[in-house]
Scaffold this active site. Structure first.
Site, mmCIF file in Angstrom:
data_model
loop_
_atom_site.group_PDB
_atom_site.id
_atom_site.type_symbol
_atom_site.label_atom_id
_atom_site.label_comp_id
_atom_site.label_asym_id
_atom_site.label_seq_id
_atom_site.Cartn_x
_atom_site.Cartn_y
_atom_site.Cartn_z
ATOM 1 N N ASN A 243 3.133 8.518 5.936
ATOM 2 C CA ASN A 243 2.838 7.762 7.184
ATOM 3 C C ASN A 243 4.320 8.044 8.457
ATOM 4 O O ASN A 243 5.536 8.089 7.992
ATOM 5 C CB ASN A 243 2.767 6.456 6.911
ATOM 6 C CG ASN A 243 1.272 5.860 6.307
ATOM 7 O OD1 ASN A 243 1.158 7.334 6.138
ATOM 8 N ND2 ASN A 243 1.942 4.976 6.367
ATOM 9 N N TYR B 185 6.280 7.502 12.098
ATOM 10 C CA TYR B 185 7.042 7.082 13.269
ATOM 11 C C TYR B 185 7.624 7.164 13.724
ATOM 12 O O TYR B 185 8.025 7.991 15.055
ATOM 13 C CB TYR B 185 6.420 5.318 13.002
ATOM 14 C CG TYR B 185 5.582 4.911 12.541
ATOM 15 C CD1 TYR B 185 4.229 4.716 13.055
ATOM 16 C CD2 TYR B 185 4.663 4.656 11.552
ATOM 17 C CE1 TYR B 185 2.744 4.680 13.455
ATOM 18 C CE2 TYR B 185 3.489 4.378 10.906
ATOM 19 C CZ TYR B 185 2.546 4.050 11.812
ATOM 20 O OH TYR B 185 1.223 4.304 11.923
ATOM 21 N N GLU C 4 -0.896 8.506 8.539
ATOM 22 C CA GLU C 4 -0.444 8.430 9.523
ATOM 23 C C GLU C 4 0.173 8.639 10.944
ATOM 24 O O GLU C 4 1.710 9.317 10.469
ATOM 25 C CB GLU C 4 -0.076 6.262 9.219
ATOM 26 C CG GLU C 4 -1.091 5.623 8.613
ATOM 27 C CD GLU C 4 -0.383 4.155 8.908
ATOM 28 O OE1 GLU C 4 0.625 4.062 9.465
ATOM 29 O OE2 GLU C 4 -0.945 3.211 7.987
ATOM 30 N N ARG D 107 -9.784 7.546 7.577
ATOM 31 C CA ARG D 107 -8.732 6.196 6.183
ATOM 32 C C ARG D 107 -8.938 5.022 6.907
ATOM 33 O O ARG D 107 -9.451 4.501 7.732
ATOM 34 C CB ARG D 107 -7.565 7.076 6.741
ATOM 35 C CG ARG D 107 -6.752 6.570 5.745
ATOM 36 C CD ARG D 107 -5.328 6.499 5.287
ATOM 37 N NE ARG D 107 -4.397 5.563 4.994
ATOM 38 C CZ ARG D 107 -3.680 5.223 5.005
ATOM 39 N NH1 ARG D 107 -2.896 5.138 6.642
ATOM 40 N NH2 ARG D 107 -2.882 4.101 4.452
ATOM 41 N N HIS E 136 -3.982 -1.645 0.686
ATOM 42 C CA HIS E 136 -2.821 -1.672 1.798
ATOM 43 C C HIS E 136 -2.209 -3.400 2.248
ATOM 44 O O HIS E 136 -3.165 -3.329 3.789
ATOM 45 C CB HIS E 136 -3.983 -0.895 3.162
ATOM 46 C CG HIS E 136 -2.815 -0.678 4.726
ATOM 47 N ND1 HIS E 136 -3.226 0.535 5.051
ATOM 48 C CD2 HIS E 136 -2.229 -1.083 5.219
ATOM 49 C CE1 HIS E 136 -2.132 0.176 5.673
ATOM 50 N NE2 HIS E 136 -1.899 0.089 6.275
ATOM 51 N N GLU F 130 1.959 2.853 1.588
ATOM 52 C CA GLU F 130 3.788 2.407 2.199
ATOM 53 C C GLU F 130 3.977 1.123 0.903
ATOM 54 O O GLU F 130 4.208 0.127 1.718
ATOM 55 C CB GLU F 130 3.642 1.992 3.101
ATOM 56 C CG GLU F 130 3.468 2.493 4.446
ATOM 57 C CD GLU F 130 3.505 2.318 5.806
ATOM 58 O OE1 GLU F 130 4.484 1.643 6.441
ATOM 59 O OE2 GLU F 130 3.118 3.495 6.826
HETATM 60 C C1 GBH Z 1 2.434 1.270 9.160
HETATM 61 O O1 GBH Z 1 2.954 0.861 8.873
HETATM 62 C C2 GBH Z 1 0.977 0.229 8.607
HETATM 63 O O2 GBH Z 1 1.246 1.298 7.502
HETATM 64 C C3 GBH Z 1 0.156 0.789 9.525
HETATM 65 O O3 GBH Z 1 -0.430 -0.996 8.688
HETATM 66 C C4 GBH Z 1 1.094 -0.374 10.886
HETATM 67 O O4 GBH Z 1 0.479 -1.201 11.518
HETATM 68 C C5 GBH Z 1 1.342 0.582 11.302
HETATM 69 O O5 GBH Z 1 2.370 1.597 10.553
HETATM 70 C C6 GBH Z 1 2.353 0.245 12.859
HETATM 71 O O6 GBH Z 1 3.503 -0.506 12.596
HETATM 72 O O7 GBH Z 1 12.617 -0.315 15.091
HETATM 73 O O8 GBH Z 1 12.590 1.652 14.804
HETATM 74 O O9 GBH Z 1 13.107 1.235 13.066
HETATM 75 C C7 GBH Z 1 4.637 1.373 9.463
HETATM 76 C C8 GBH Z 1 6.262 1.060 9.077
HETATM 77 C C9 GBH Z 1 8.555 0.010 9.586
HETATM 78 C C10 GBH Z 1 7.605 1.715 11.001
HETATM 79 C C11 GBH Z 1 9.170 -0.294 10.502
HETATM 80 C C12 GBH Z 1 8.223 1.979 11.830
HETATM 81 C C13 GBH Z 1 11.116 0.181 12.294
HETATM 82 C C14 GBH Z 1 11.222 1.250 13.102
HETATM 83 N N1 GBH Z 1 6.804 0.704 9.778
HETATM 84 N N2 GBH Z 1 9.962 0.902 11.194
HETATM 85 S S1 GBH Z 1 12.263 0.834 14.227
#
Ligand code: GBH
Length: 462
Positions: free
Chosen positions: A296, A298, A372, A83, A127, A172
């Protein structure tokens, strides 16, 4: 020295898609090459104080010139799919108007190189690198950007459509709305709070118009990559649970429900009433069937009542000042390990998220792909990343065992890269990049994932 946990991972379906993800603005560099126009991120990164380490992405990992080496890394890893994103300002330098064939040439070469390596190309059309010419006319706050986006999508499909079987429209839109237009942490650096909501609607509309343009070119395999995570209320108190519900509405439901249900969420909050244009008509465009739904993931977020309501909400979170006007505030999640970005590592929350999507949307939810998932840690012997991926793959499998139809998993990211406002300080790659020499070095996690893929293939052969 590859940990053997790969051998005990549960078995994924034979046709499960394994991949890795990147994005143009974070890896390509070559910002002035072959007629590329300026992007919102070029301009934002050049402003003092915007990027933590004072860096910018003019060179980044120089992928634009080193893509053959990077495709060889993909082949060595053994993933079935890659991707990447297409930079809109390369293809349409002014955002609207003339198509720059030389900009498309790069993606044409990349796609051919991938296919020759046996790796399926999965382009993301957007993106976050909005053409600056459009940003200056209001960017995603204005409707015309959605229309220009569809014309650009058509140009990409015309050129790559004979070889691409899976497409992603947007990455996103929630984060671009929140961080770019709401809080000003990302390009274009606007701090409009709730007045950022039109940017959400116009991205969703742009998605819908782009789906129409792609389908008109005969394209299939169309999805989106939305950022989602479970929202946990800071306590069982009414003030905290209702703040968490609103946050869940803004992060998850606002971006899923127009696509899946054809309506904006919110009983108490009349979101549709806060959005511009013929919203009801637009929702018909937005809600066209998707072939799959990308998530995605995290981390989960803990949310409670805002500062003035008491309850100990912090004034700052993850380095971002939390405006007192917001009707909710994030809280620290205690009791879990953290990445070096400070994000809590909670694999079980991925299972929770997927099961909750299945419960909420039932058969309206198309097959899911994790577009992701990953973490930032220092170092080439990155055993923490291996533990992170191992845990999340098990959690993903648990969701599948519970009946969620998941078809693929993409690690963020192939390479260490330009991590937006954090600059180069956060390293998400399976492959280390030395930013002096641009040399690539596969990390322990790269070798581990290769063994995972080999082991799965071995089991497939029985
Ligand atoms: C993605 O966004 C993006 O698509 C990518 O480009 C980027 O490099 C990758 O993730 C890594 O950042 O402080 O614990 O509340 C991620 C979106 C938004 C996920 C903020 C984590 C906060 C974590 N992010 N979020 S916290």
């Amino acid at each position: 020295t590859v940990p053997v946990s790969y051998a005990s991972l549960p078995r994924f379906p034979r046709d499960f898609v394994w991949g890795v993800s990147t994005s143009a603005a974070q890896i390509e560099g070559a910002v002035a090459e072959a007629g590329r126009g300026r992007s919102s991120w070029d301009v934002f990164a050049a402003q003092a104080g915007r990027i933590k380490d004072g860096s910018d992405a003019r060179v980044a990992t120089d992928h634009y010139h080193r893509y053959r080496e990077d495709v060889a890394l993909l082949r060595g890893l053994g993933v079935g799919a890659y991707r990447f994103s297409v930079a809109w300002p390369r293809v349409v330098p002014d955002g609207g108007g003339a198509v720059n064939a030389a900009g498309l040439d790069f993606y044409d070469r990349l796609v051919d190189e991938l296919l020759a390596a046996g790796v399926a190309p999965v382009p993301t059309l957007f993106h976050w690198d909005t053409p600056q010419a459009l940003e200056e006319r209001g960017g995603w706050l204005v409707r015309e950007t959605a229309e220009h986006f569809a014309a650009y999508a058509d140009a990409v499909a015309a050129r790559l459509g004979d070889r691409v079987e899976r497409w992603i429209t947007l990455n996103e839109p929630a984060e671009l709305t929140l961080l770019g237009y709401g809080l000003g942490q990302h390009a274009p650096g606007r701090r409009l709070l709730f007045e950022a909501l039109p940017a959400a609607h116009h991205q969703l509309l742009g998605h819908g118009l782009a789906v129409q343009a792609l389908r008109a070119r005969g394209a299939g395999g169309i999805g989106i990559a939305n950022s989602h995570g479970p929202t946990w209320a800071a306590s069982g108190d009414e003030a905290d649970t209702s703040a968490a519900e609103l946050y869940d509405l803004l992060l998850n439901r606002l971006f899923a429900e127009p696509l899946l249900l054809g309506r904006y969420p919110g009983e108490e909050w009349d979101l549709a009433g806060m959005l511009p244009g013929p919203v009801a008509e637009d929702l018909k465009i937005i809600a066209q069937p998707l072939d799959w739904y990308g998530i995605n993931y995290y981390q989960p977020t803990s949310v409670g009542a805002p500062r003035e309501a008491g309850g100990g909400a912090p004034a700052e979170f993850a380095g971002i000042e939390i405006p007192a006007e917001l009707p909710f505030a994030p809280r620290e999640i205690e009791g879990y390990p953290r990445t070096d970005f400070g994000w809590p590592v909670v694999p079980a929350a991925l299972t929770e998220l997927l099961v909750s999507f299945r419960e909420r949307y039932g058969d309206r939810l198309p097959p899911v792909v994790i577009t992701e998932n990953g973490c930032s840690y220092e170092g080439i012997e990155d055993s923490e990343r291996i533990a992170f991926l191992d845990g999340h793959l098990r959690a993903l499998h648990a969701a599948m065992a519970a009946g969620v139809d998941v078809r693929g998993y993409f690690v963020w990211s192939l390479l260490d890269n330009f991590e937006w406002a954090e600059g180069y300080a956060r390293r998400f790659g399976l492959v280390h990049v030395d930013y002096e020499t641009l040399r690539r070095t596969p990390k322990a996690s790269y070798h581990w994932l290769r063994e995972v893929l080999r082991e799965q293939a071995r089991q497939d052969r029985g």
